[in-house]
Design a protein around this motif. Sequence first.
Motif, short mmCIF file in Angstrom:
data_model
loop_
_atom_site.label_atom_id
_atom_site.label_comp_id
_atom_site.label_asym_id
_atom_site.label_seq_id
_atom_site.Cartn_x
_atom_site.Cartn_y
_atom_site.Cartn_z
N ASP A 118 10.28 49.58 90.46
CA ASP A 118 10.06 48.79 89.25
C ASP A 118 8.60 48.73 88.84
O ASP A 118 8.24 47.98 87.92
N ALA A 119 7.72 49.49 89.48
CA ALA A 119 6.30 49.46 89.14
C ALA A 119 6.11 49.85 87.68
O ALA A 119 6.64 50.85 87.21
N GLY A 120 5.38 49.04 86.95
CA GLY A 120 5.13 49.32 85.55
C GLY A 120 6.19 48.79 84.62
O GLY A 120 6.06 48.89 83.40
N ALA A 146 -1.63 47.08 89.67
CA ALA A 146 -0.46 47.83 90.13
C ALA A 146 0.80 47.39 89.39
O ALA A 146 1.64 48.22 89.03
N GLN A 147 0.95 46.10 89.16
CA GLN A 147 2.13 45.60 88.46
C GLN A 147 2.20 46.14 87.04
O GLN A 147 3.29 46.31 86.48
N LEU A 148 1.06 46.39 86.44
CA LEU A 148 1.03 46.95 85.09
C LEU A 148 1.37 48.44 85.07
O LEU A 148 1.49 49.04 84.00
N GLY A 149 1.52 49.04 86.25
CA GLY A 149 1.94 50.43 86.33
C GLY A 149 0.82 51.42 86.53
O GLY A 149 1.02 52.63 86.36
N PHE A 150 -0.36 50.94 86.92
CA PHE A 150 -1.51 51.83 87.11
C PHE A 150 -1.93 51.84 88.58
O PHE A 150 -1.72 50.86 89.30
N ASP A 151 -2.53 52.94 89.00
CA ASP A 151 -3.01 53.07 90.38
C ASP A 151 -4.37 52.38 90.48
O ASP A 151 -5.34 52.84 89.86
N PRO A 152 -4.47 51.29 91.25
CA PRO A 152 -5.77 50.61 91.37
C PRO A 152 -6.88 51.51 91.88
O PRO A 152 -8.04 51.33 91.51
N ASN A 153 -6.54 52.49 92.73
CA ASN A 153 -7.56 53.44 93.19
C ASN A 153 -8.28 54.07 92.00
O ASN A 153 -9.51 54.11 91.94
#
Length: 223
Positions: A137-139, A192-199
């Motif tokens: 469900d990410a993003g 991360a919840q918004l669907g992006f890689d924090p890295n």
Amino acid sequence: MTEELLNEDIRVLTDALPAWMWSDASIAPTPELFEVAAAVLGMAAWLDRHDDRPAHARQGLRVLKLAEETGETVAAWIGATGQNPRKGITARAIDVARELADVTFSALTALVSVGGDAAEALTDALMSWGWIVAGEDAGFVSADEVNEWLLRVTRDAGEVCAAFLLDPGPDRDQRLIDHLNDVVVDACNGIAQLGFDPNEVLSGTARVVAGRVLSHPTGPHTS
């Protein structure tokens, strides 16, 4: 982990870092987060070189910078939702993610200013956001869920401010470190919840900040 992994701007910014940092792979869990940790340490050192105020005053300004960035994140989210009918939609999800990265960077800069460990905070954040990035469900989060994450970050930043107002001493500094760690973890989870890689988002922010520092070598200018 070697110096060659870093973006050129960050490598120059962090030129004064101790030699052990370039050879110790445990300093951060990913190359991107190593880059962020190195840039944070370089930024804090650069700010200190150009600020002759007492340490307590410098720390207070860095806590206020965190509060400023938190407000900008909330403003971006309100713009992304189109809550104001007069303005409509004025931001995108990636804009909110980048503002959360600014919150993270400000929190880390304040953290190292009171004796905290930026790499350790980033490692804790990575362990926390890993399950989000890996989830199906990410993003695909609801507005209510994003509201919750941003309220957590705002709460964390408020607790940092409250802790700073305590009398200076070891207890105050440890409370600051604990609450700043919370900011880092919750802000990264929000990305991360918004669907992006924090890295990737954090690494991009580190490079932007490094470029700004190098373009103003005679004094701080990070806004």
